[in-house]
Design an enzyme around this catalytic site. Sequence first.
Site, mmCIF file in Angstrom:
data_model
loop_
_atom_site.group_PDB
_atom_site.id
_atom_site.type_symbol
_atom_site.label_atom_id
_atom_site.label_comp_id
_atom_site.label_asym_id
_atom_site.label_seq_id
_atom_site.Cartn_x
_atom_site.Cartn_y
_atom_site.Cartn_z
ATOM 1 N N ALA A 63 0.875 -1.183 0.000
ATOM 2 C CA ALA A 63 0.000 0.000 0.000
ATOM 3 C C ALA A 63 0.905 1.224 0.000
ATOM 4 O O ALA A 63 2.087 1.145 0.336
ATOM 5 C CB ALA A 63 -0.872 -0.021 1.253
ATOM 6 N N GLU A 107 -0.273 -9.331 -1.074
ATOM 7 C CA GLU A 107 -1.687 -9.642 -0.825
ATOM 8 C C GLU A 107 -2.484 -9.629 -2.125
ATOM 9 O O GLU A 107 -3.342 -10.469 -2.345
ATOM 10 C CB GLU A 107 -2.264 -8.644 0.179
ATOM 11 C CG GLU A 107 -1.712 -8.862 1.581
ATOM 12 C CD GLU A 107 -2.226 -7.853 2.559
ATOM 13 O OE1 GLU A 107 -1.916 -6.644 2.397
ATOM 14 O OE2 GLU A 107 -2.941 -8.231 3.479
#
Length: 697
Positions: A63, A107
């Site tokens: 992120a 992820e």
Amino acid sequence: MSDYVTVARDGAIAVITLDNPPVNALSHHLREPLFKALEAARDDAAVEGIVIACAGRTFISGADITEFGTPKALASPSLPELCALLESLPKPAVAAIHGTALGGGLELALACHYRVADKGAKVGLPEVKLGLLPGAGGTVRLPRLVGPEKAVAMIVSGNPINASAALEAGVVDAIAAGDLTADAIAFAKARVADGGPHVPVRDRDDKIAPARADLSGFEAAVKEATRKTRGLEAPLACATAVRNAVTLPFDEALKKERELFIGLVNGVQSRAQRHLFFAEREAAKVPGVSKEVQPRAVKKVGVIGAGTMGGGIAMSFVNGGYPVTILEMSDEALDRGFATIDKNYGISVSRGSLSEEAKAERMGRFSRTTNYADLADCDLIIEAVFEEMGVKKEVFGRLDAIAKPGAILASNTSYLDVDEIAASTGRPQDVVGLHFFSPANVMRLLEIVRGDKTAPDVLLTALTVARKIGKVPVVVGVCHGFVGNRMLGARSAEGEDLLLEGASPEQIDKVFADFGWPMGPFAMGDLAGLDIGWRNRKSLGKTAAIGDALCEAGRFGQKTGKGFYLYEQGSRKPIPDPEVAKLIEEKARERGVNRRDISDDEITERTLYPMINEGARILEEKIAARPSDIDIVWTNGYGFPIGKGGPMFWADTEGLRKIVERLEYWHGKTGKDVFKPAALLKQMAEDGGSFSGRPAA
Ligand code: T1G
């Protein structure tokens, strides 16, 4: 599409390429076009398979950490929404991983049906190092691929694994033999040809079923993984989330993961650790060194001194791939030094962190000499000789005579004036301080001491070499003790008086341990050896009533079985010693000190607040370029708890006004300079400012 996402076709395979320099972080401006591209590929009947690849030097690094704390972090499409879309695709999605797939990057890859990695790739979930946990399904998907025991170890450590380990563990399905994207496309075509079913990770239970039946193995793995998490919340939350992945249905565990993540991301520990992530990178940027400056080439390193520091420094350079010549005054000293180096590598081999072959290869990079002339072809020479200015000057005088033009001459001094050392040569522009911390082959901090005349390219070379050998460099100015040791002096200044006035070594050490330090100052003194400070005080004509008395009694600490504490044979556990309590009372009586109960808060105010004050003085004198550099020094060199972000970040959370008020109180009461608030600190407290530039606590 957009500049950040392009889509190409190779037959029935849609190849989606992301390009968000420098590390393809999943910023909102990348998530949006990626979501649209995936929807388009899903709805295009001509597309039978999808490959997600990245341009640039790496796959998605996670992120976008800079978005945390802003609305962008959770703006739709969020990372979990992207993962859910991937997992719902009726056609196979393949992640093509090169460089590092970290955090949200891994992820997203786990939400694909398959993963193909370049042989040099690494994958990991390092969120715990930011005070977080994987917040986009990593804690529920990874255990389904590698099993809960291996998953909890990976997630709690945050350490990445290489491609071959990832293949063996089941994180990736194949390693590219040639061009990664081409191999990923071929893999996707093969999966399409197989006809499926393409089972998303969420539907694979085989690797977690055994733990669901018997959690004991998993709980043992949790115990091992969380052994050293002293006061940090994130490692425990990581373990809880992986346990949920085993004991709860997927969607329920995913929901709980999100709740845990939101709790952490808003907490002070994650803010502190994210602060340190960026601070470490800021520290490597030196004000005043222009972009045009290039580092000098360093191919060969010379180390003078094969003692504890010299040997550790030499190992650091060898571990970073440099050939090293060690110079000592005698063959016996060289023999002792190399025996220690060999022993140190032997310990790594016995622990399994180094193979015998790697040890042999590293030992092969050393050469040894007692002749300065043998250092003449070194590009960087660092001395780690006795901490005495006369000795340093003699060494630098000899180096000046033999070193080739352009060689960098470095001192490992902990305290001494690098300008004075430089002035003992005809090439002060080539002289710099490289202050390693003991054990030098382990501790990551490296204070790069910039002399008045140190050339910019020498500074840049030192930074470049520091990062190559895995150190965390911080550029500091010349003063007694630079940044770390100077502030350590301020933190320790009141130690003896606190004992004389009524505190015990164990009370003070407990205040420090409760704060999150690895150990308190007195236990640390016993570990390092009280005689070191005793010798230093004598050289400066200073005394310390209790410390001197202990040393005069031969109580040097662990190495003599007695110091501030007692140590049973073979044990490092500090045991309070009634003899020391009696000595303290006797010294207090001699000085007419009326002992009293001392609160834990007073101990903090008389140790940590002077340390913050000294940090403010260091900033005023420009010995450190920024407050976050001081935080990097203390969290990487002295064990300042990372969950508190370093001394200056912690001072913001403690409140600068409160710190100044208490410093003024103690200054008024004792008149000691260590309590006299620095002008900068007073000004910031008055203005409501903060060291981290955030609103004051
Ligand atoms: N977000 C924003 N900026 C980042 C970034 C990131 N994830 N990673 C790096 N940068 C910046 C960095 O600040 C520097 O900026 C530049 O990129 C180069 O970095 C939901 C919540 C990938 C191994 O923790 O480990 O995903 O100084 O100097 O040495 O579960 O960067 O140039 O202005 O470090 O080649 C998890 C963090 C995020 C990985 C490359 N991911 N990054 O190392 O370059 S949280 C991470 C790294 C998350 C999800 C959770 C390294 C690297 P500047 P660099 P490098």
